[in-house]
Design a protein around this motif. Structure first.
Motif, PDB file in Angstrom:
ATOM      1  N   SER A  89       0.845  -1.188   0.000  1.00  0.00           N
ATOM      2  CA  SER A  89       0.000   0.000   0.000  1.00  0.00           C
ATOM      3  C   SER A  89       0.880   1.237   0.000  1.00  0.00           C
ATOM      4  O   SER A  89       1.994   1.225   0.532  1.00  0.00           O
ATOM      5  CB  SER A  89      -0.902   0.023   1.235  1.00  0.00           C
ATOM      6  OG  SER A  89      -1.754  -1.090   1.263  1.00  0.00           O
ATOM      7  N   CYS A  90       0.362   2.296  -0.593  1.00  0.00           N
ATOM      8  CA  CYS A  90       1.057   3.578  -0.594  1.00  0.00           C
ATOM      9  C   CYS A  90       0.026   4.659  -0.306  1.00  0.00           C
ATOM     10  O   CYS A  90      -0.922   4.826  -1.079  1.00  0.00           O
ATOM     11  CB  CYS A  90       1.733   3.828  -1.927  1.00  0.00           C
ATOM     12  SG  CYS A  90       2.473   5.472  -2.097  1.00  0.00           S
ATOM     13  N   ALA A  91       0.227   5.360   0.788  1.00  0.00           N
ATOM     14  CA  ALA A  91      -0.680   6.445   1.166  1.00  0.00           C
ATOM     15  C   ALA A  91      -0.058   7.774   0.775  1.00  0.00           C
ATOM     16  O   ALA A  91       1.087   8.056   1.149  1.00  0.00           O
ATOM     17  CB  ALA A  91      -0.947   6.403   2.660  1.00  0.00           C
ATOM     18  N   ALA A  92      -0.808   8.567   0.036  1.00  0.00           N
ATOM     19  CA  ALA A  92      -0.332   9.870  -0.410  1.00  0.00           C
ATOM     20  C   ALA A  92      -1.013  10.978   0.383  1.00  0.00           C
ATOM     21  O   ALA A  92      -2.199  10.878   0.727  1.00  0.00           O
ATOM     22  CB  ALA A  92      -0.609  10.057  -1.895  1.00  0.00           C
ATOM     23  N   SER A  93      -0.281  12.021   0.657  1.00  0.00           N
ATOM     24  CA  SER A  93      -0.841  13.189   1.337  1.00  0.00           C
ATOM     25  C   SER A  93      -0.217  14.447   0.746  1.00  0.00           C
ATOM     26  O   SER A  93       0.769  14.390   0.019  1.00  0.00           O
ATOM     27  CB  SER A  93      -0.594  13.112   2.848  1.00  0.00           C
ATOM     28  OG  SER A  93       0.786  13.074   3.125  1.00  0.00           O
ATOM     29  N   GLY A  94      -0.796  15.579   1.081  1.00  0.00           N
ATOM     30  CA  GLY A  94      -0.315  16.837   0.516  1.00  0.00           C
ATOM     31  C   GLY A  94      -1.144  17.231  -0.688  1.00  0.00           C
ATOM     32  O   GLY A  94      -2.352  17.034  -0.722  1.00  0.00           O
ATOM     33  N   ARG A  95      -0.495  17.753  -1.722  1.00  0.00           N
ATOM     34  CA  ARG A  95      -1.187  18.230  -2.912  1.00  0.00           C
ATOM     35  C   ARG A  95      -1.384  17.060  -3.889  1.00  0.00           C
ATOM     36  O   ARG A  95      -0.703  16.935  -4.898  1.00  0.00           O
ATOM     37  CB  ARG A  95      -0.409  19.351  -3.564  1.00  0.00           C
ATOM     38  CG  ARG A  95      -0.244  20.576  -2.662  1.00  0.00           C
ATOM     39  CD  ARG A  95       0.523  21.690  -3.342  1.00  0.00           C
ATOM     40  NE  ARG A  95      -0.172  22.224  -4.506  1.00  0.00           N
ATOM     41  CZ  ARG A  95      -1.101  23.170  -4.439  1.00  0.00           C
ATOM     42  NH1 ARG A  95      -1.470  23.688  -3.277  1.00  0.00           N
ATOM     43  NH2 ARG A  95      -1.682  23.618  -5.540  1.00  0.00           N
ATOM     44  N   THR A  96      -2.364  16.229  -3.572  1.00  0.00           N
ATOM     45  CA  THR A  96      -2.642  15.046  -4.383  1.00  0.00           C
ATOM     46  C   THR A  96      -3.760  15.316  -5.380  1.00  0.00           C
ATOM     47  O   THR A  96      -4.503  16.284  -5.254  1.00  0.00           O
ATOM     48  CB  THR A  96      -3.032  13.859  -3.502  1.00  0.00           C
ATOM     49  OG1 THR A  96      -4.223  14.195  -2.780  1.00  0.00           O
ATOM     50  CG2 THR A  96      -1.919  13.532  -2.515  1.00  0.00           C
ATOM     51  N   SER A  97      -3.867  14.452  -6.369  1.00  0.00           N
ATOM     52  CA  SER A  97      -4.920  14.573  -7.365  1.00  0.00           C
ATOM     53  C   SER A  97      -5.166  13.213  -7.995  1.00  0.00           C
ATOM     54  O   SER A  97      -4.224  12.452  -8.219  1.00  0.00           O
ATOM     55  CB  SER A  97      -4.526  15.568  -8.457  1.00  0.00           C
ATOM     56  OG  SER A  97      -5.447  15.519  -9.543  1.00  0.00           O
ATOM     57  N   SER A  98      -6.425  12.936  -8.290  1.00  0.00           N
ATOM     58  CA  SER A  98      -6.765  11.684  -8.967  1.00  0.00           C
ATOM     59  C   SER A  98      -6.239  11.671 -10.399  1.00  0.00           C
ATOM     60  O   SER A  98      -6.235  10.626 -11.046  1.00  0.00           O
ATOM     61  CB  SER A  98      -8.279  11.479  -8.958  1.00  0.00           C
ATOM     62  OG  SER A  98      -8.925  12.538  -9.655  1.00  0.00           O
TER      63      SER A  98
END
Length: 124
Positions: free
Chosen positions: A21-30
């Protein structure tokens, strides 16, 4: 900026499965492409799989065994790894490409942000 944290690595016997799994945070976008790369000791970092907003791309060495998926609501990307082989042993890294190009890039230089990596060890 985008922060990435991988999890799910470990030790598994050949033929077994793991789900990274990789969790992204901050300025993310689909619309961003998220990818998985790996690096074994003494070898260069290599492309494993990536998923853009339109499609998924796999390295030939993992096609039919690994599946990449994403959950945009959770800002997460996953790598389901089945039929693992000793040659899959490496540190696996999650990465983000913010270009929104519809086809995922397979070169590491195309990705701007990287996680710290998670170790996957496959015993024979």
């Amino acid at each position: 900026q985008v922060q990435l944290v991988e999890s799910g690595g470990g030790l598994v016997q050949a033929g077994g499965s793991l789900r990274l799994s990789c969790a992204a945070s901050g300025r993310t976008s689909s619309r961003y492409t998220m990818g998985w790369f790996r690096q074994a000791p003494g070898k260069e970092r290599e492309f494993v799989a990536a998923i853009s907003w339109l499609s998924s791309t796999y390295a030939d060495s993992v096609k039919g065994r690994f599946t990449i998926s994403r959950d945009n609501a959770k800002n997460a990307v996953y790598l389901q790894m089945n039929s693992l082989k000793p040659g899959d042993t490496a540190v696996y890294y999650c990465a983000v490409d913010r270009s929104t190009y519809p086809v995922a890039k397979v070169n590491a230089e195309g990705y701007e942000y990287w996680g710290q990596g998670t170790q996957v060890t496959v015993s024979s």
